[in-house]
Design a protein around this motif. Sequence first.
Motif, PDB file in Angstrom:
ATOM      1  N   UNK A   1      36.194  13.336 -51.135  1.00  0.00           N
ATOM      2  CA  UNK A   1      37.522  13.039 -50.589  1.00  0.00           C
ATOM      3  C   UNK A   1      38.371  12.398 -51.678  1.00  0.00           C
ATOM      4  N   UNK A   2      39.616  12.879 -51.796  1.00  0.00           N
ATOM      5  CA  UNK A   2      40.574  12.331 -52.741  1.00  0.00           C
ATOM      6  C   UNK A   2      41.848  11.938 -52.004  1.00  0.00           C
ATOM      7  N   UNK A   3      42.318  10.742 -52.304  1.00  0.00           N
ATOM      8  CA  UNK A   3      43.543  10.241 -51.680  1.00  0.00           C
ATOM      9  C   UNK A   3      44.511   9.784 -52.769  1.00  0.00           C
ATOM     10  N   UNK A   4      45.791  10.180 -52.607  1.00  0.00           N
ATOM     11  CA  UNK A   4      46.852   9.768 -53.537  1.00  0.00           C
ATOM     12  C   UNK A   4      48.030   9.272 -52.713  1.00  0.00           C
ATOM     13  N   UNK A   5      48.465   8.029 -52.977  1.00  0.00           N
ATOM     14  CA  UNK A   5      49.532   7.401 -52.201  1.00  0.00           C
ATOM     15  C   UNK A   5      50.558   6.791 -53.137  1.00  0.00           C
TER      16      UNK A   5
ATOM     17  N   UNK B   1      65.724  -1.816 -54.870  1.00  0.00           N
ATOM     18  CA  UNK B   1      66.250  -3.170 -54.726  1.00  0.00           C
ATOM     19  C   UNK B   1      67.693  -3.174 -54.243  1.00  0.00           C
ATOM     20  N   UNK B   2      68.555  -2.294 -54.791  1.00  0.00           N
ATOM     21  CA  UNK B   2      70.001  -2.417 -54.656  1.00  0.00           C
ATOM     22  C   UNK B   2      70.552  -1.730 -53.408  1.00  0.00           C
ATOM     23  N   UNK B   3      70.214  -0.459 -53.217  1.00  0.00           N
ATOM     24  CA  UNK B   3      70.873   0.316 -52.171  1.00  0.00           C
ATOM     25  C   UNK B   3      70.220   0.170 -50.807  1.00  0.00           C
ATOM     26  N   UNK B   4      68.905   0.301 -50.751  1.00  0.00           N
ATOM     27  CA  UNK B   4      68.246   0.286 -49.431  1.00  0.00           C
ATOM     28  C   UNK B   4      66.906  -0.419 -49.542  1.00  0.00           C
ATOM     29  N   UNK B   5      66.937  -1.707 -49.831  1.00  0.00           N
ATOM     30  CA  UNK B   5      65.697  -2.461 -49.970  1.00  0.00           C
ATOM     31  C   UNK B   5      64.989  -2.542 -48.617  1.00  0.00           C
ATOM     32  N   UNK B   6      63.700  -2.265 -48.612  1.00  0.00           N
ATOM     33  CA  UNK B   6      62.930  -2.260 -47.371  1.00  0.00           C
ATOM     34  C   UNK B   6      62.749  -0.872 -46.793  1.00  0.00           C
ATOM     35  N   UNK B   7      63.578   0.075 -47.212  1.00  0.00           N
ATOM     36  CA  UNK B   7      63.424   1.463 -46.778  1.00  0.00           C
ATOM     37  C   UNK B   7      62.464   2.148 -47.764  1.00  0.00           C
ATOM     38  N   UNK B   8      61.253   2.394 -47.349  1.00  0.00           N
ATOM     39  CA  UNK B   8      60.180   2.815 -48.248  1.00  0.00           C
ATOM     40  C   UNK B   8      60.076   4.336 -48.268  1.00  0.00           C
ATOM     41  N   UNK B   9      60.067   4.908 -49.487  1.00  0.00           N
ATOM     42  CA  UNK B   9      59.773   6.335 -49.673  1.00  0.00           C
ATOM     43  C   UNK B   9      58.259   6.494 -49.764  1.00  0.00           C
ATOM     44  N   UNK B  10      57.717   7.416 -48.978  1.00  0.00           N
ATOM     45  CA  UNK B  10      56.268   7.599 -48.866  1.00  0.00           C
ATOM     46  C   UNK B  10      55.909   9.005 -49.323  1.00  0.00           C
ATOM     47  N   UNK B  11      54.852   9.077 -50.148  1.00  0.00           N
ATOM     48  CA  UNK B  11      54.268  10.360 -50.555  1.00  0.00           C
ATOM     49  C   UNK B  11      52.757  10.182 -50.534  1.00  0.00           C
ATOM     50  N   UNK B  12      52.115  10.742 -49.501  1.00  0.00           N
ATOM     51  CA  UNK B  12      50.675  10.561 -49.304  1.00  0.00           C
ATOM     52  C   UNK B  12      50.006  11.918 -49.219  1.00  0.00           C
ATOM     53  N   UNK B  13      49.000  12.124 -50.058  1.00  0.00           N
ATOM     54  CA  UNK B  13      48.257  13.375 -50.088  1.00  0.00           C
ATOM     55  C   UNK B  13      46.769  13.081 -49.949  1.00  0.00           C
ATOM     56  N   UNK B  14      46.125  13.788 -49.013  1.00  0.00           N
ATOM     57  CA  UNK B  14      44.706  13.592 -48.733  1.00  0.00           C
ATOM     58  C   UNK B  14      44.012  14.952 -48.763  1.00  0.00           C
ATOM     59  N   UNK B  15      42.969  15.075 -49.591  1.00  0.00           N
ATOM     60  CA  UNK B  15      42.230  16.331 -49.742  1.00  0.00           C
ATOM     61  C   UNK B  15      40.749  16.091 -49.547  1.00  0.00           C
ATOM     62  N   UNK B  16      40.113  17.016 -48.804  1.00  0.00           N
ATOM     63  CA  UNK B  16      38.679  16.991 -48.565  1.00  0.00           C
ATOM     64  C   UNK B  16      38.094  18.272 -49.152  1.00  0.00           C
ATOM     65  N   UNK B  17      37.196  18.139 -50.130  1.00  0.00           N
ATOM     66  CA  UNK B  17      36.619  19.284 -50.828  1.00  0.00           C
ATOM     67  C   UNK B  17      35.146  19.422 -50.469  1.00  0.00           C
ATOM     68  N   UNK B  18      34.768  20.606 -49.993  1.00  0.00           N
ATOM     69  CA  UNK B  18      33.383  20.912 -49.651  1.00  0.00           C
ATOM     70  C   UNK B  18      32.878  21.955 -50.648  1.00  0.00           C
ATOM     71  N   UNK B  19      31.941  21.586 -51.492  1.00  0.00           N
ATOM     72  CA  UNK B  19      31.446  22.454 -52.546  1.00  0.00           C
ATOM     73  C   UNK B  19      30.246  23.256 -52.057  1.00  0.00           C
ATOM     74  N   UNK B  20      30.366  24.597 -52.117  1.00  0.00           N
ATOM     75  CA  UNK B  20      29.243  25.469 -51.774  1.00  0.00           C
ATOM     76  C   UNK B  20      28.259  25.517 -52.940  1.00  0.00           C
TER      77      UNK B  20
END
Length: 374
Positions: free
Chosen positions: A293-297, A303-322
């Motif tokens: 399992x690999x997770x990237x967040x 600070x200036x325009x919209x402090x507290x408004x969080x941009x989120x980019x979350x990627x989760x991958x599950x690899x099953x190797x044969x």
Amino acid sequence: MSAFEHRAKSLFCFFFLTTFMVFAQDTIPSPIVPDSIVIDTMAIDTIVIRKTQEKIKHIPRGVNLTNPVISFKRTKPLKDRYDRFRVPSFWTKENLFGINVSEAAFVNWNAGGDNAVSGLGFIKFVRNYKFRYVKWDNNVELRYGLNAQEGRKLRKSEDVIRLSSNLGYRRDTISNWYYSVQLNFNTQFSNGYTYPDRATPISRFMAPGYLLFGAGTSYISKNQKFNLYLSPLTMKSTFVLDQDLADKGSFGVEKAVLDDDGNVITPGKNHLMELGILITHNWQVNLAKNVEMKSRLNLYTDYLNSFGNVDVDWELNLTLKVNKYIQTTIGAQMIYDDDILFDEVQNDDGTVIDPGVPKIQFKQVLAVGIAYDF
């Protein structure tokens, strides 16, 4: 010298010579038969002794008395390649190339369905340097996918260009905390559309393009499978190099100023600069023998325009190797960015009445493919 002493000395010499000759003759081994030749020269007898060679009575079966013969018929080749000495390198690398394919075909299928084929190609390059106090991680990831379905044209299913570099320094060789400087860059290869509309692209190469550069601290585990980066000061640059999209104010840039007839008075900006906080997290764990399992967040707030408004980019991958080359991937990605708006409303003359609202973007992938590590 008296007569008695003379006689005693003569007797002693005679006894010594007699004893010497007797014992000297007995020292010759009995099996050896001397071959004697007597030469009468000046009344001196000369004896020449030749020693005969004893024959070997018992010859062992394993003894080969012939000339040695060298044969390579039973010589086996080396299974392992000879490893020559090399100067130790502090670089570690990873080169990964793969293709994922999914397919659906129907023939006289009562429930209905359209034939479809999807393909995804990806390349990943990793170059990491680590020596005592310094650590430098570099990653390049490229992904592109297409979908072909019966009765419609090709559509894009994946498009990613991602580069990242992290340079860290630590005070001692025991600590896992580093003072870090990090750079991230994201964009795409080709145009993106709201299908089936192919006339008006909603994104292009470097429209948008994101560049994040900042300084902070990183926690990196010894096995390098856990990486947490905290930056209180990160510059985020958003590039929109397509002027049509820039005039519309896409991806948060300042849009163009229009007159009453819709003509452009001041073109839209092609660049947006922000300053804020960035948190990135990369985690890799083996759930089972052949399951990874690999997770990237990524989390960012300005600070200036919209402090507290969080941009989120979350990627989760599950690899099953044969096996070494065949693997199955189950993945999901979620993006939220308040600069990306949806459901724009325009009137008949093209004037924007409502710019739209930001929404959560979600993508799910299930694919079976071939991966080659070189």
